[in-house]
Scaffold this motif. Structure first.
Motif, PDB file in Angstrom:
ATOM      1  N   THR A  44       4.669 -28.598   8.091  1.00 52.23           N
ATOM      2  CA  THR A  44       3.894 -29.794   7.748  1.00 52.23           C
ATOM      3  C   THR A  44       4.667 -30.698   6.788  1.00 52.23           C
ATOM      4  OG1 THR A  44       2.745 -28.457   6.068  1.00 52.23           O
ATOM      5  CG2 THR A  44       1.647 -28.772   8.184  1.00 52.23           C
ATOM      6  N   LYS A  97       6.178 -34.870   6.889  1.00 53.48           N
ATOM      7  CA  LYS A  97       5.854 -35.688   5.721  1.00 53.48           C
ATOM      8  C   LYS A  97       4.351 -35.720   5.475  1.00 53.48           C
ATOM      9  CE  LYS A  97       8.289 -38.869   4.145  1.00 53.48           C
ATOM     10  NZ  LYS A  97       8.910 -40.176   3.783  1.00 53.48           N
ATOM     11  N   ALA A  98       3.717 -34.552   5.678  1.00 53.50           N
ATOM     12  CA  ALA A  98       2.277 -34.465   5.457  1.00 53.50           C
ATOM     13  C   ALA A  98       1.937 -34.470   3.974  1.00 53.50           C
ATOM     14  CB  ALA A  98       1.724 -33.196   6.110  1.00 53.50           C
ATOM     15  N   MET A 143      -4.384 -37.411   3.536  1.00 52.82           N
ATOM     16  CA  MET A 143      -2.995 -37.778   3.802  1.00 52.82           C
ATOM     17  C   MET A 143      -2.333 -36.788   4.756  1.00 52.82           C
ATOM     18  SD  MET A 143      -1.788 -38.913  -0.049  1.00 52.82           S
ATOM     19  CE  MET A 143      -0.079 -39.104   0.440  1.00 52.82           C
ATOM     20  N   ARG A 175      -1.294 -37.758   8.687  1.00 53.65           N
ATOM     21  CA  ARG A 175       0.135 -37.789   8.978  1.00 53.65           C
ATOM     22  C   ARG A 175       0.542 -36.732   9.996  1.00 53.65           C
ATOM     23  NH1 ARG A 175       2.984 -38.632   3.019  1.00 53.65           N
ATOM     24  NH2 ARG A 175       2.228 -40.762   2.645  1.00 53.65           N
ATOM     25  N   ALA A 187      -0.774 -43.913  13.160  1.00 52.70           N
ATOM     26  CA  ALA A 187      -0.451 -43.395  11.835  1.00 52.70           C
ATOM     27  C   ALA A 187       0.276 -42.066  11.908  1.00 52.70           C
ATOM     28  CB  ALA A 187      -1.732 -43.235  11.009  1.00 52.70           C
ATOM     29  N   ASN A 222       3.733 -39.634  12.659  1.00 55.71           N
ATOM     30  CA  ASN A 222       4.979 -39.708  11.924  1.00 55.71           C
ATOM     31  C   ASN A 222       6.244 -39.679  12.756  1.00 55.71           C
ATOM     32  OD1 ASN A 222       4.332 -39.620   8.943  1.00 55.71           O
ATOM     33  ND2 ASN A 222       2.984 -38.060   9.768  1.00 55.71           N
ATOM     34  N   PRO A 281       8.914 -41.911   9.351  1.00 53.33           N
ATOM     35  CA  PRO A 281       7.740 -41.285   8.748  1.00 53.33           C
ATOM     36  C   PRO A 281       7.386 -41.903   7.408  1.00 53.33           C
ATOM     37  CG  PRO A 281       9.168 -39.626   9.681  1.00 53.33           C
ATOM     38  CD  PRO A 281       9.898 -40.923   9.804  1.00 53.33           C
ATOM     39  N   GLY A 282       6.100 -42.185   7.246  1.00 54.36           N
ATOM     40  CA  GLY A 282       5.624 -42.740   6.000  1.00 54.36           C
ATOM     41  C   GLY A 282       5.654 -44.252   5.935  1.00 54.36           C
ATOM     42  N   THR A 308       4.983 -48.221   7.597  1.00 52.06           N
ATOM     43  CA  THR A 308       3.867 -48.883   8.248  1.00 52.06           C
ATOM     44  C   THR A 308       4.325 -49.480   9.570  1.00 52.06           C
ATOM     45  OG1 THR A 308       2.874 -49.422   6.125  1.00 52.06           O
ATOM     46  CG2 THR A 308       2.102 -50.672   8.036  1.00 52.06           C
ATOM     47  N   GLU A 326      -3.710 -43.813   4.435  1.00 49.64           N
ATOM     48  CA  GLU A 326      -4.225 -42.621   5.101  1.00 49.64           C
ATOM     49  C   GLU A 326      -5.736 -42.483   4.888  1.00 49.64           C
ATOM     50  OE1 GLU A 326       0.064 -42.180   4.640  1.00 49.64           O
ATOM     51  OE2 GLU A 326      -1.528 -42.730   3.254  1.00 49.64           O
TER      52      GLU A 326
END
Length: 585
Positions: free
Chosen positions: A361, A365-366, A387, A391, A402, A404, A417-418, A420, A464
């Protein structure tokens, strides 16, 4: 048929031959051009179009093939298949072009079909119905000197899409009829078509299975003019079977799937900063099988010698009373794609029972910082849970995807990842069909969430939280508060998991027992979700038979739940949609 968000996968497909910049997979990622317009279709929702045509063929990024039964026996055709989709308001126009040859190269199939599709959304945007019909057509098939010309075609299809934060489910039906003339006036062939399709689409894979029945009825027309020339006699012998009526039935099952798996890749050198990492692999596949009941059709060759001249005559014999039963199979796979996941540097998880789940995870980038201390025993907050869930599982939200990792059968243009996802302008692109990797989810349009005063726009995790609330995955504790630093209990976690899947309906109606010693302590609003989470293998009780519904879950337990959820999406859901329907076990 390919619907507006399709090509096709379920559905779809080579890259454009006509446009040099899109000519090969070496120049741009497979499906990138084709899927770009899918991200920008005007209707709300994700990949709401079935990814497969209604011709019973299979494809990958290079090839297309289908069996044709118009002669009374199966004939395999291969070649190119191209689709053009043009959205306009709530209507999408899809044009499909086929250019196929059989193995000998002498028999040809040319087909052009245009479908119009209307989209109707339910008021709350949670469901949509896409209804399409054949608008224009042309089709000519030549087999062994006999020409089959499509003179009338009527096909109607309607698919219902049920949208949930993590998964979209869809199911549809179609009916149709095609009428062909055979050698102009030597016969008439009617093909009645009916079919069903069922599928799902999520950030970790997609599957669609289509079942179709074709009922073929041939009626002879005007017999060919009989002359005494040798050429005419040979032609008459070749087409003699056209003077016999016959019926047949073909039942076809086609499956389109995209599978994403995560595996661990250790590093062999000892002098390296990390011992190994996880690799995300993705591969598309399309497979079909057909069971046919057709008339007996045999070809014999006779030679007659007159003086020094030998004449060879080919005779085709058709017997509708003697049946030809058989099974056919075909399949394609796409070239695999791989992507390495990030490797975290946590100092407090080595040897922990959830170390593998935390690494997986974290690679998605969870979590927040990828180094330092993870705090596996600490209770997870509502903010961190939102979050991590959004993710890792790719929850769709009002601002677009949304997830990743770029997903060729889901989100083809995801940022790193992370980051927009930038909005796209509507475009229309012509590209070859890629039936094996499916379609993209579309930008979802939902009412904006209620403002949360305790999660301002500039706060970490705002996007998130907004996605979780907008998709109705999580709710605030009041109309204006999300309570980001509150804790998540086990019964709340079960509710969120099941709500994301949209499978609360799997719980029994009325009163039912739960297999836990403390079931009486489970809140009434959570009982159905706790039941479903246990049934699906997502959450279980402890060694003492207790569920402990009010206990907060730890960060390590949350990581483990997310990997269990991903495994369920990768494997368990597919069993009902592909393995059982395709009789793979």
């Amino acid at each position: 048929m390919v619907e507006p968000g399709i090509f096709a996968f379920h559905l779809a497909l080579h890259l454009l031959k006509e446009v040099p910049s899109l000519r090969t997979y070496r120049q741009i990622p497979l499906l990138l051009a084709l899927l770009l317009w899918m991200l920008t279709l005007p209707s709300a929702g994700w990949a709401e179009s079935s990814a497969m045509t209604m011709e019973g063929g299979v494809a990958n990024e290079y090839d297309y093939q289908e069996y044709v039964y118009l002669t009374g026996k199966p004939v395999l055709f291969r070649g190119s298949f191209k689709v053009t989709v043009t959205p306009s308001g709530d209507t999408n126009t899809t044009k499909l072009t086929y250019t196929l040859l059989d193995e000998s190269g002498k028999n040809k199939l040319s087909r052009n079909s245009t479908y119009l599709e209307k989209v109707a959304e339910r008021e709350d945007k949670s469901q949509s119905v896409r209804t399409s019909q054949l608008d224009k057509f042309s089709e000519t098939i030549t087999i062994d000197g006999v020409k089959y010309q499509l003179v009338d075609g009527r096909i109607n299809k309607s698919v219902l899409y049920d949208k949930h934060p993590v998964v979209n489910y869809y199911s549809g039906n179609w009916e149709g009829r095609k009428i062909y003339t055979v050698n102009k006036d030597q016969g008439r062939l009617t093909v009645d078509i009916s079919g069903t399709t069922v599928g799902y689409d999520h950030n970790w894979g997609r599957t669609e299975t289509q079942r179709m029945t074709q009922l073929l009825t041939y009626t002879p027309g005007i017999a060919p003019n009989t002359t005494t020339t040798a050429a005419a006699a040979a032609n008459s012998a070749t087409t003699a079977h056209l003077q016999t009526s016959w019926e047949g039935q073909v039942d076809t099952t086609i499956n389109l799937s995209t599978d994403r798996t995560v595996s661990y890749a250790p590093n062999e050198p000892e002098e390296i900063s990390f011992f190994g990492g996880y690799v995300l692999s993705e591969r598309g596949s399309m497979a079909g099988n057909a069971e046919y009941d057709l008339p007996y059709l045999a070809t014999t060759t006779t030679s007659t010698t007159t003086g020094n001249r030998t004449t060879t005559t080919t005779n085709t014999v058709l017997n509708n009373l003697v049946r030809n039963h058989g099974n056919l199979a075909m399949s394609y796979t796409t070239a695999p794609k791989v992507q390495r996941l990030y490797v975290p540097s946590y100092g407090d998880i080595r040897g922990h029972w959830a170390e593998e789940s935390i690494h997986q995870t974290a690679g998605l980038k969870a979590w927040g910082a990828p180094e330092g201390y993870f705090g596996p025993a600490q209770p997870i907050t509502r903010l961190d849970f939102a979050m991590a869930f959004v993710r890792a599982l790719g929850v769709a939200a009002a601002d677009g995807p949304a997830g990743n990792i770029a997903y060729t059968a889901g989100y083809p243009n995801l940022p790193e990842p992370g980051q927009t996802a930038a909005p796209k302008k509507p475009v229309t692109i012509t590209a070859n069909y890629n039936g094996a990797t499916g379609t993209a989810r579309l930008k979802i349009t939902l009412p904006p969430p209620e403002p949360a005063a305790d999660v301002p726009p500039k706060a970490p995790g705002y996007a998130e939280v907004k996605a979780a609330v907008t998709s109705q995955l999580m709710k605030g504790v009041s109309e204006t508060r999300f309570d980001p630093f509150g804790l998540i209990t086990r019964e709340q976690a079960a509710t969120i998991l099941v709500r994301g899947l949209g499978l609360k309906n799997l719980a029994p109606a009325g009163q039912f027992e739960l297999p836990y010693q403390d079931s009486s302590q489970i809140s009434p609003w959570a009982r159905e979700s706790v039941y479903v989470a246990q049934r699906l293998g997502l959450m279980q009780g402890d060694d003492y038979g207790l569920f402990r519904p009010a206990d907060p879950i730890s960060r390590s337990e949350a990581a483990y739940l997310l990997t269990k959820m991903i495994t369920y999406l990768q494997e368990d859901v597919k069993e009902g949609y592909r393995d059982r329907l395709m009789n793979l076990y």
